[in-house]
Design a protein around this motif. Sequence first.
Motif, PDB file in Angstrom:
ATOM      1  N   ILE A   1      66.425  20.437 -43.110  1.00  0.00           N
ATOM      2  CA  ILE A   1      67.752  21.357 -42.931  1.00  0.00           C
ATOM      3  C   ILE A   1      67.838  22.119 -41.785  1.00  0.00           C
ATOM      4  CG2 ILE A   1      66.990  23.219 -44.244  1.00  0.00           C
ATOM      5  CD1 ILE A   1      69.818  22.970 -45.744  1.00  0.00           C
ATOM      6  N   HIS A   2      69.094  22.298 -41.092  1.00  0.00           N
ATOM      7  CA  HIS A   2      69.208  23.093 -40.185  1.00  0.00           C
ATOM      8  C   HIS A   2      70.065  24.652 -40.731  1.00  0.00           C
ATOM      9  CE1 HIS A   2      69.411  24.571 -35.908  1.00  0.00           C
ATOM     10  NE2 HIS A   2      70.663  25.125 -36.317  1.00  0.00           N
ATOM     11  N   LEU A   3      69.200  25.770 -40.827  1.00  0.00           N
ATOM     12  CA  LEU A   3      69.699  26.853 -41.411  1.00  0.00           C
ATOM     13  C   LEU A   3      70.302  27.710 -40.347  1.00  0.00           C
ATOM     14  CD1 LEU A   3      67.427  27.619 -44.637  1.00  0.00           C
ATOM     15  CD2 LEU A   3      69.698  26.893 -44.604  1.00  0.00           C
ATOM     16  N   MET A   4      71.391  28.246 -40.629  1.00  0.00           N
ATOM     17  CA  MET A   4      72.024  29.475 -39.694  1.00  0.00           C
ATOM     18  C   MET A   4      72.458  30.637 -40.365  1.00  0.00           C
ATOM     19  SD  MET A   4      74.318  26.345 -37.878  1.00  0.00           S
ATOM     20  CE  MET A   4      74.480  25.690 -39.434  1.00  0.00           C
ATOM     21  N   ALA A   5      71.958  31.641 -39.730  1.00  0.00           N
ATOM     22  CA  ALA A   5      72.506  33.036 -40.065  1.00  0.00           C
ATOM     23  C   ALA A   5      73.345  33.754 -39.187  1.00  0.00           C
ATOM     24  CB  ALA A   5      71.269  34.048 -40.215  1.00  0.00           C
ATOM     25  N   SER A   6      74.517  33.835 -39.637  1.00  0.00           N
ATOM     26  CA  SER A   6      75.598  34.964 -38.726  1.00  0.00           C
ATOM     27  C   SER A   6      75.371  36.271 -39.047  1.00  0.00           C
ATOM     28  CB  SER A   6      76.871  34.344 -38.956  1.00  0.00           C
ATOM     29  OG  SER A   6      77.108  32.884 -38.505  1.00  0.00           O
ATOM     30  N   LEU A   7      75.428  37.140 -38.080  1.00  0.00           N
ATOM     31  CA  LEU A   7      75.114  38.447 -38.189  1.00  0.00           C
ATOM     32  C   LEU A   7      76.529  39.240 -37.521  1.00  0.00           C
ATOM     33  CD1 LEU A   7      72.786  40.380 -39.027  1.00  0.00           C
ATOM     34  CD2 LEU A   7      71.903  40.292 -36.898  1.00  0.00           C
ATOM     35  N   TRP A   8      76.766  40.256 -38.365  1.00  0.00           N
ATOM     36  CA  TRP A   8      77.804  41.085 -37.586  1.00  0.00           C
ATOM     37  C   TRP A   8      77.951  42.699 -38.149  1.00  0.00           C
ATOM     38  CZ3 TRP A   8      78.555  37.198 -41.189  1.00  0.00           C
ATOM     39  CH2 TRP A   8      79.192  37.530 -42.501  1.00  0.00           C
ATOM     40  N   ASP A   9      78.600  43.325 -37.576  1.00  0.00           N
ATOM     41  CA  ASP A   9      78.678  44.737 -38.382  1.00  0.00           C
ATOM     42  C   ASP A   9      79.745  44.804 -39.419  1.00  0.00           C
ATOM     43  OD1 ASP A   9      78.556  47.806 -38.117  1.00  0.00           O
ATOM     44  OD2 ASP A   9      80.565  47.526 -37.452  1.00  0.00           O
ATOM     45  N   ALA A  10      79.161  45.092 -40.756  1.00  0.00           N
ATOM     46  CA  ALA A  10      80.209  44.727 -41.728  1.00  0.00           C
ATOM     47  C   ALA A  10      81.468  45.909 -41.484  1.00  0.00           C
ATOM     48  CB  ALA A  10      79.147  45.453 -43.112  1.00  0.00           C
ATOM     49  N   GLU A  11      81.376  46.876 -40.753  1.00  0.00           N
ATOM     50  CA  GLU A  11      82.730  47.745 -40.761  1.00  0.00           C
ATOM     51  C   GLU A  11      83.605  47.288 -39.790  1.00  0.00           C
ATOM     52  OE1 GLU A  11      83.714  52.294 -39.897  1.00  0.00           O
ATOM     53  OE2 GLU A  11      81.766  51.853 -40.560  1.00  0.00           O
ATOM     54  N   THR A  12      83.117  46.635 -38.476  1.00  0.00           N
ATOM     55  CA  THR A  12      84.109  46.338 -37.395  1.00  0.00           C
ATOM     56  C   THR A  12      84.138  44.830 -37.213  1.00  0.00           C
ATOM     57  OG1 THR A  12      82.463  46.456 -35.930  1.00  0.00           O
ATOM     58  CG2 THR A  12      83.594  48.359 -36.281  1.00  0.00           C
ATOM     59  N   GLY A  13      83.350  44.081 -37.942  1.00  0.00           N
ATOM     60  CA  GLY A  13      83.643  42.636 -37.753  1.00  0.00           C
ATOM     61  C   GLY A  13      82.842  42.184 -36.302  1.00  0.00           C
TER      62      GLY A  13
ATOM     63  N   GLY B   1      72.583  46.801 -45.512  1.00  0.00           N
ATOM     64  CA  GLY B   1      72.598  47.745 -44.913  1.00  0.00           C
ATOM     65  C   GLY B   1      73.973  47.864 -44.088  1.00  0.00           C
ATOM     66  N   PRO B   2      74.083  47.859 -42.664  1.00  0.00           N
ATOM     67  CA  PRO B   2      75.262  47.856 -41.856  1.00  0.00           C
ATOM     68  C   PRO B   2      75.660  46.443 -41.464  1.00  0.00           C
ATOM     69  CG  PRO B   2      73.391  48.368 -40.529  1.00  0.00           C
ATOM     70  CD  PRO B   2      72.806  48.397 -41.720  1.00  0.00           C
ATOM     71  N   TYR B   3      74.789  45.475 -42.084  1.00  0.00           N
ATOM     72  CA  TYR B   3      75.139  44.284 -41.510  1.00  0.00           C
ATOM     73  C   TYR B   3      75.791  43.255 -42.633  1.00  0.00           C
ATOM     74  CZ  TYR B   3      71.125  45.359 -38.464  1.00  0.00           C
ATOM     75  OH  TYR B   3      70.169  46.109 -37.622  1.00  0.00           O
ATOM     76  N   GLY B   4      76.826  42.680 -41.923  1.00  0.00           N
ATOM     77  CA  GLY B   4      77.307  41.363 -42.626  1.00  0.00           C
ATOM     78  C   GLY B   4      76.541  40.267 -42.285  1.00  0.00           C
ATOM     79  N   VAL B   5      76.135  39.318 -43.473  1.00  0.00           N
ATOM     80  CA  VAL B   5      75.174  38.338 -43.072  1.00  0.00           C
ATOM     81  C   VAL B   5      75.649  37.100 -43.747  1.00  0.00           C
ATOM     82  CG1 VAL B   5      72.808  37.323 -43.064  1.00  0.00           C
ATOM     83  CG2 VAL B   5      73.224  39.833 -43.059  1.00  0.00           C
ATOM     84  N   ALA B   6      75.748  35.772 -43.195  1.00  0.00           N
ATOM     85  CA  ALA B   6      76.294  34.552 -44.002  1.00  0.00           C
ATOM     86  C   ALA B   6      75.234  33.622 -43.605  1.00  0.00           C
ATOM     87  CB  ALA B   6      77.645  34.242 -43.402  1.00  0.00           C
ATOM     88  N   LEU B   7      74.808  32.825 -44.732  1.00  0.00           N
ATOM     89  CA  LEU B   7      73.852  31.693 -44.500  1.00  0.00           C
ATOM     90  C   LEU B   7      74.560  30.549 -44.779  1.00  0.00           C
ATOM     91  CD1 LEU B   7      70.872  31.098 -44.082  1.00  0.00           C
ATOM     92  CD2 LEU B   7      70.644  30.902 -46.679  1.00  0.00           C
ATOM     93  N   THR B   8      74.559  29.556 -43.487  1.00  0.00           N
ATOM     94  CA  THR B   8      75.348  28.274 -43.420  1.00  0.00           C
ATOM     95  C   THR B   8      74.016  27.063 -43.305  1.00  0.00           C
ATOM     96  OG1 THR B   8      75.699  28.478 -41.025  1.00  0.00           O
ATOM     97  CG2 THR B   8      77.363  29.292 -42.953  1.00  0.00           C
ATOM     98  N   TYR B   9      74.545  26.168 -43.408  1.00  0.00           N
ATOM     99  CA  TYR B   9      73.594  24.796 -43.144  1.00  0.00           C
ATOM    100  C   TYR B   9      74.142  23.626 -42.560  1.00  0.00           C
ATOM    101  CZ  TYR B   9      75.119  22.522 -47.610  1.00  0.00           C
ATOM    102  OH  TYR B   9      75.974  22.097 -48.584  1.00  0.00           O
ATOM    103  N   SER B  10      73.554  22.904 -41.921  1.00  0.00           N
ATOM    104  CA  SER B  10      73.954  21.472 -41.483  1.00  0.00           C
ATOM    105  C   SER B  10      72.673  20.685 -41.411  1.00  0.00           C
ATOM    106  CB  SER B  10      74.424  21.710 -40.227  1.00  0.00           C
ATOM    107  OG  SER B  10      74.958  20.646 -39.733  1.00  0.00           O
ATOM    108  N   TYR B  11      72.970  19.422 -40.833  1.00  0.00           N
ATOM    109  CA  TYR B  11      71.655  18.392 -40.633  1.00  0.00           C
ATOM    110  C   TYR B  11      70.697  19.118 -39.792  1.00  0.00           C
ATOM    111  CZ  TYR B  11      75.318  15.122 -42.340  1.00  0.00           C
ATOM    112  OH  TYR B  11      76.428  14.629 -42.757  1.00  0.00           O
ATOM    113  N   PRO B  12      69.406  18.558 -39.969  1.00  0.00           N
ATOM    114  CA  PRO B  12      68.558  19.181 -38.949  1.00  0.00           C
ATOM    115  C   PRO B  12      68.806  18.478 -37.467  1.00  0.00           C
ATOM    116  CG  PRO B  12      67.341  18.193 -40.817  1.00  0.00           C
ATOM    117  CD  PRO B  12      68.698  17.883 -41.059  1.00  0.00           C
ATOM    118  N   HIS B  13      68.907  19.385 -36.360  1.00  0.00           N
ATOM    119  CA  HIS B  13      69.366  18.531 -35.243  1.00  0.00           C
ATOM    120  C   HIS B  13      68.602  19.238 -33.975  1.00  0.00           C
ATOM    121  CE1 HIS B  13      72.576  21.696 -36.169  1.00  0.00           C
ATOM    122  NE2 HIS B  13      72.011  22.283 -34.970  1.00  0.00           N
TER     123      HIS B  13
END
Length: 354
Positions: free
Chosen positions: A95-107, A62-74
């Motif tokens: 694992i430690h999973l992280m979702a970054s979320l932003w407006d895809a049009e404006t960042g 939809g309108p969202y930009g989404v990235a999935l990143t990971y690191s050690y559990p912490h």
Amino acid sequence: MKRRDALKTLGIGALAATAGCLGGFEQQSAWRDPPLVDDRPDAVYLPAVTEGMKMYGKTTAGPYGVALTYSYPHRFWTAAGSDLGKTVVEADDSIHLMASLWDAETGTVLPLDAGVSIEILRDGDLVSEEVAYPMLSQQMGMHYGSNYVLDGEGDYEARVHVGGTSLSRTGSFAGQFESAETATFEFAFDTDDLYDVELRRLGDEAGSRGAVPAMEMMGVPTGKAPAVSDLPGRHLGRQTSADAVFDAFVVDDGSRFGVDGAYLYVSARTPHNEFVLPMMGVRATLERDGTTTLDGARLARTLDPDLSYHYGTGVEAVDSGDALTLSVDVPPQVARHDGYETAFMAFEPMRFEV
């Protein structure tokens, strides 16, 4: 010998001595029970250990930009009103999973109040599902994350569910981000890849006031607040409380923000990296010639493409000689990684002389 076995045997310090090593303890011990700075200041500080990250993917929903990143559990700290609770690494956390979320049009990074969850499946079967906490990290900025349990190495599907928001929205964001969306990622969990994520000990710097610089994350926004010089309106000044930075502004014609009269707003950010500080309760009192023209009004948590996440309200006017007092009665309701957990909790009122 596999790379992960070499890391366990040698310790990451043998491979990264010039970067500031972890000493000699094993890689897994480093992230399951990392050192914590003694006598931490009630402010943003440099943590004892920093952790890198890697990316599983980036997409739009939809309108969202989404990235999935990971690191050690912490470990991390969660906020519940004025209290912080520590979440420790459990024995079965993978694992430690992280979702970054932003407006895809404006960042513009979107600290939404409606919640984000991550569902993990393997061969169509549910393996794990957890609420992803809104989080602040000195390296990643604003994101959503938690520790997750996986069923060993292999292929998985992660579904990042984003709920619609009830936040006030202005400008081109008006009416946006109301429907729920899901972003899907296929990923392979490999402990060799996980053990390749950098861990670094800061040594004598740990505990001093400051912040690790934000990462360059392959086009993923970190939630840095707009430069003060780029924000519209008259700048009424900058104050600091609980080590958070508050810049107050007034736009004399508030029609663009849907208000009659003027629009009073506050951009709140972390020191050093200047990430937006969301999910606070901020109140404003405005006085003129001994008369109170605005009496402890709650500033609305608001998303705007130019102002980013901010706190605002309509007022009749803000004139020269007025006095503005800001108070915070709800600290940021975001989880924190090491280095942020002692800051942004106990606020003193701030006074701006216009």
